[in-house]
Design a protein around this motif. Structure first.
Motif, PDB file in Angstrom:
ATOM      1  N   ILE A  65       0.839  -1.198   0.000  1.00 28.53           N
ATOM      2  CA  ILE A  65       0.000   0.000   0.000  1.00 28.53           C
ATOM      3  C   ILE A  65       0.873   1.247   0.000  1.00 28.53           C
ATOM      4  N   GLN A  67       3.784   1.527  -1.248  1.00 19.55           N
ATOM      5  CA  GLN A  67       4.347   1.643  -2.595  1.00 19.55           C
ATOM      6  C   GLN A  67       3.314   2.247  -3.553  1.00 19.55           C
ATOM      7  N   GLN A  68       2.050   1.937  -3.352  1.00 14.81           N
ATOM      8  CA  GLN A  68       0.999   2.543  -4.179  1.00 14.81           C
ATOM      9  C   GLN A  68       0.956   4.051  -3.979  1.00 14.81           C
ATOM     10  N   TYR A  69       1.175   4.518  -2.737  1.00 12.26           N
ATOM     11  CA  TYR A  69       1.235   5.964  -2.505  1.00 12.26           C
ATOM     12  C   TYR A  69       2.335   6.582  -3.368  1.00 12.26           C
ATOM     13  N   ASP A  71       3.961   5.187  -6.115  1.00 11.60           N
ATOM     14  CA  ASP A  71       3.807   4.953  -7.551  1.00 11.60           C
ATOM     15  C   ASP A  71       2.606   5.663  -8.157  1.00 11.60           C
ATOM     16  N   ASN A  72       1.490   5.703  -7.411  1.00  5.99           N
ATOM     17  CA  ASN A  72       0.224   6.172  -7.977  1.00  5.99           C
ATOM     18  C   ASN A  72      -0.326   7.424  -7.314  1.00  5.99           C
ATOM     19  N   GLY A  75      -3.758   5.553  -2.397  1.00  9.90           N
ATOM     20  CA  GLY A  75      -3.903   4.163  -1.954  1.00  9.90           C
ATOM     21  C   GLY A  75      -4.842   4.118  -0.768  1.00  9.90           C
ATOM     22  N   LYS A  94      -7.973   3.619  -4.563  1.00 12.55           N
ATOM     23  CA  LYS A  94      -6.697   3.205  -5.117  1.00 12.55           C
ATOM     24  C   LYS A  94      -6.841   3.258  -6.631  1.00 12.55           C
ATOM     25  N   THR A  97      -4.287  -0.621 -11.261  1.00 11.63           N
ATOM     26  CA  THR A  97      -3.205  -0.713 -12.244  1.00 11.63           C
ATOM     27  C   THR A  97      -3.215  -2.059 -12.962  1.00 11.63           C
ATOM     28  N   ASN A 105      -6.410   1.714 -14.713  1.00 14.65           N
ATOM     29  CA  ASN A 105      -6.090   3.131 -14.514  1.00 14.65           C
ATOM     30  C   ASN A 105      -7.327   3.960 -14.201  1.00 14.65           C
ATOM     31  N   TYR A 107      -9.990   4.979 -10.668  1.00 12.86           N
ATOM     32  CA  TYR A 107     -10.044   4.992  -9.215  1.00 12.86           C
ATOM     33  C   TYR A 107     -11.116   4.029  -8.725  1.00 12.86           C
TER      34      TYR A 107
END
Length: 189
Positions: A65, A67-69, A71-72, A75, A94, A97, A105, A107
């Motif tokens: 999670i 990492q999602q913050y 990368d994206n 999260g 989130k 992906t 892509n 939400y």
């Protein structure tokens, strides 16, 4: 370019607050409460995953999670009950992906709470805060969600929030309902 690139500073500092809840980014220190959540068979019943059996798995979930913050820009968020100060679940958006039901892509709104906090309106309250963030801060035009067809609680909450069921898809554990909520419908409901 992803749809949130202009909002990076706001997202990096993201914390949402409601009357009874604080939604904040996950920390490593959340691991025990996260394991309590993800090891509960009732919580995991409609998720399509077996309950976790090792706290190290919860450490991996939190790192994923986080990492999602990075990368994206967004999260799921830890939900803290103000009254007790306890992490009682998670909620939020989130970026999908990996394709789900033909969508990628976009939400996705989700939430998961410990059973002793079910029926208190926390999922609805936290989801509203997440939707406001998505439509106002991320400038999303549509937010999606999905729930197992037999998960009456989640399906009820999504309908109450104004989501429209627009399809179904099959997962290994059964049929899921696919929902969408358009910005213009959220602000007029």
């Amino acid at each position: 370019m992803l749809p949130f690139s202009g909002q990076n500073l706001k997202i990096q500092m993201m914390q949402l607050e409601t009357e009874r809840l604080i939604l904040r980014k996950f920390k490593e220190t959340d691991v025990e409460r996260m394991f309590l959540l993800d090891s509960d068979p009732e919580v995991m019943k409609y998720i399509g995953l077996a309950p976790l059996t090792d706290i190290k798995e919860s450490e991996k979930v939190i790192r994923m999670i986080q990492q999602q913050y990075t990368d994206n820009g967004v999260g799921r968020l830890a939900v803290i009950e103000k009254e007790s100060g306890l992490l009682i679940g998670w909620s939020g958006l989130k970026l999908l992906t990996q394709e789900i039901n033909g969508y990628v892509n976009v939400y996705d709104l989700g939430y998961r709470f410990l059973p002793e906090f079910w029926g208190k309106g926390y999922a609805l309250e936290s989801a509203k805060a997440s939707l406001n963030f998505g439509f106002n801060d991320l400038d999303a035009q549509t937010i999606y969600a999905h729930a197992h067809s037999e998960n009456e609680g989640s399906n009820h909450i999504l309908k109450k929030l104004g989501f429209q069921k627009t399809g179904e898809f099959v997962e290994p554990d059964g049929t899921c309902f696919w929902y969408e909520l358009k910005r213009e419908n959220y602000f007029t409901s």
